[in-house]
Motif scaffolding. Sequence first.
Motif: not given
Length: 55
Positions: A26-29
Motif C-alpha cells: 500500500h506504499w506509494e513507491n
Amino acid sequence: MASIFIPLTFIVGIYGMNFDNMPELHWENGYYMVWGLMITVLIVMLIYFKKRKWI
C-alpha cells in the motif's frame, strides 16, 4: 545461472501472491522499492561471483 535467478524468483513469488497483509503493498513507491531490491540483489551477486571468479 540458476544461482542468480533463484533469489529473484523467490522475491517475485512472494510479491505475486494474492494477499493484502503486506504493508509495503500500500506504499506509494512500494512497487519501485521491490524492483530496487531485486536489482540490488542481482548486482551484489554478480559482484560476488566476479570476485570469486565463478563467472
